[in-house]
Design a protein around this motif. Structure first.
Motif: not given
Lengths: 249, 249
Positions: A8-9, A12-13, A15, A103, B47, B64, B67-68
């Motif tokens: 998931i990290f 999240e990168q 953007s 969140s 997350h 989340g 958001r993605l």
DNA sequence: GTCACGCGGTTCGCTATTTGAACACCGATT
DNA sequence: AATCGGTGTTCAAATAGCGAACCGCGTGAC
């Protein structure tokens, strides 16, 4: 960090500024091994959470995320539901209005209606807002789950400007004042020259799930307009909560 | 299956019909151990990919994912971009129009514009469409990546109605016919009494990323209207592709 | 009242999965 | 053709995940 956390990290990168990564870029950015990064990406890709450009070999978010989001929006249509309120508030105030949802430790900007004025505050969709440094954050803390408040009070508070509350005391005072008032004020806590007011959006249990905020350049703001915007924001936030929870009521 | 695969598999259990799960429900549904399921859910929750209702202790998709999805839509605004084309096509034909995007083996319905007629075809957003059994699927296969086509031809083909193509031969013939024609026809392959036409939406490399389709009750359809709808769909799909890829052009 | 059931959540030794340095590859650029 | 920057692959070592058994709680039957 567990494997899924890492996966998931990775997601999240991505953007709005950086929607695509090469394997090495990404591996370096998150400081995982290339092999690890790749395995994670492959797993994610199998389920459509990321996709790889066939030509450039770069990775980007895939259709899977959109799918999940549609399912969520289906039975919890925060964005769709709030849109008219956000627009109305922007029209009434003539300032930039933004809606955020809590969140994983921060407030995420969900929707923005920019002011029509030339001198206006800009906020980007997807931008995370720190709890301690913004009007939105303070409004949120007035009705947040105790764990969240606690974690925020005890965590490090970065100073974004020389006005940012960086001590537990100062923050607690600001939160209490906001709670008493019904809306929060943020005076240049995140960005110099910007004054905001914000109100929490509550769920049925009276817990904040997000916030509604009006952000203006300091130059246009005085005590009276602040009060007026604050009331309007509060009313809009309550109306949203009412429609979100009760339906009718 | 790797750990992240499992985690995503969990996420995929949530649907519009079943947007919430208790721990045991979910564990049973995916047949993982309860402990495993919980660990995965906790990781996901950290997350914001799922959230747990504080009261009922049930799990649902979290902020989340929204958001993605917003990040993806930002630089690849498929839905926003297609909306006017879908609406126009629905108006011109008076029938139900739906837009799908390929993801992880199937076509996912992204957007639906329902016919205004009383007797109409209903399609749900989020509904997956099988590649071998729908007009959309066949249209997609005309320009799909070779691996995908191969996997589809070699996989099992479920019969949804007595008209579904279930042999490689029949399917290949349908795909070839569609490729020659420029749009596909689906005669009750997925649901009895429904006839559809569909056209692929291509990326810059000429590979299909999704489809646009018109679905009508058989009773309103003859060879001539089919041809007319087919052409319209094809043109709309081309216009979408043009705008998605070229920008101007 | 109490007993039993179903539920969410937790523990801990065993083991399979993940890890990452090193390597192979491929295509540009010089 | 040699170098560089990048993707993708291998395999022994170790770490993370696994799941049977467990606790504690609320609920409904009796």
């Amino acid at each position: 960090m567990g494997t899924v956390g890492k996966a998931i990290f990775l997601l999240e990168q991505f953007s709005t500024e950086q929607p695509e990564y090469g394997l090495s870029d990404l591996a370096q950015k998150v400081s995982f091994d290339k092999a690890t990064t790749r395995r994670l990406l492959v797993s994610l890709a199998e389920h459509g959470m990321v996709e790889q450009d066939a030509e450039t070999r770069r990775y980007r978010l895939g259709p899977g995320v959109s799918r999940l989001a549609r399912i969520r929006e289906w039975h919890f249509p925060l964005q769709k539901m709030c849109a008219p309120f956000v627009r109305d508030l922007a029209r009434e105030t003539g300032e930039t209005v933004h809606l955020s949802e809590y969140s994983a430790g921060t407030l995420l900007t969900v929707q923005v209606e920019l002011s029509a004025r030339a001198n206006r505050v800009n906020v980007d969709v997807g931008q995370p807002l720190p709890l301690h440094g913004t009007a939105s954050g303070i409004a949120f803390l007035t009705c947040a789950r105790p764990e969240i408040t606690k974690a925020c009070f005890e965590g490090r508070m970065e100073a974004f400007t020389r006005f940012t509350h960086t001590s537990r005391d100062a923050l607690e005072k600001a939160v209490n004042a906001a709670r008493a008032r019904g809306y929060s004020r943020g005076d240049q806590g995140f960005e110099e020259g910007v004054a905001s007011v914000a109100a929490p959006i509550l769920n049925t249990d009276g817990i904040a799930i997000g916030t509604l905020a009006v952000a203006s350049p300091m130059s246009r703001i005085d005590a009276e307009t602040t009060e007026r915007y604050g009331r309007l924001t509060m009313q809009a936030a309550e109306a949203i909560a009412c429609q979100l929870n009760g339906g009718a009521a």
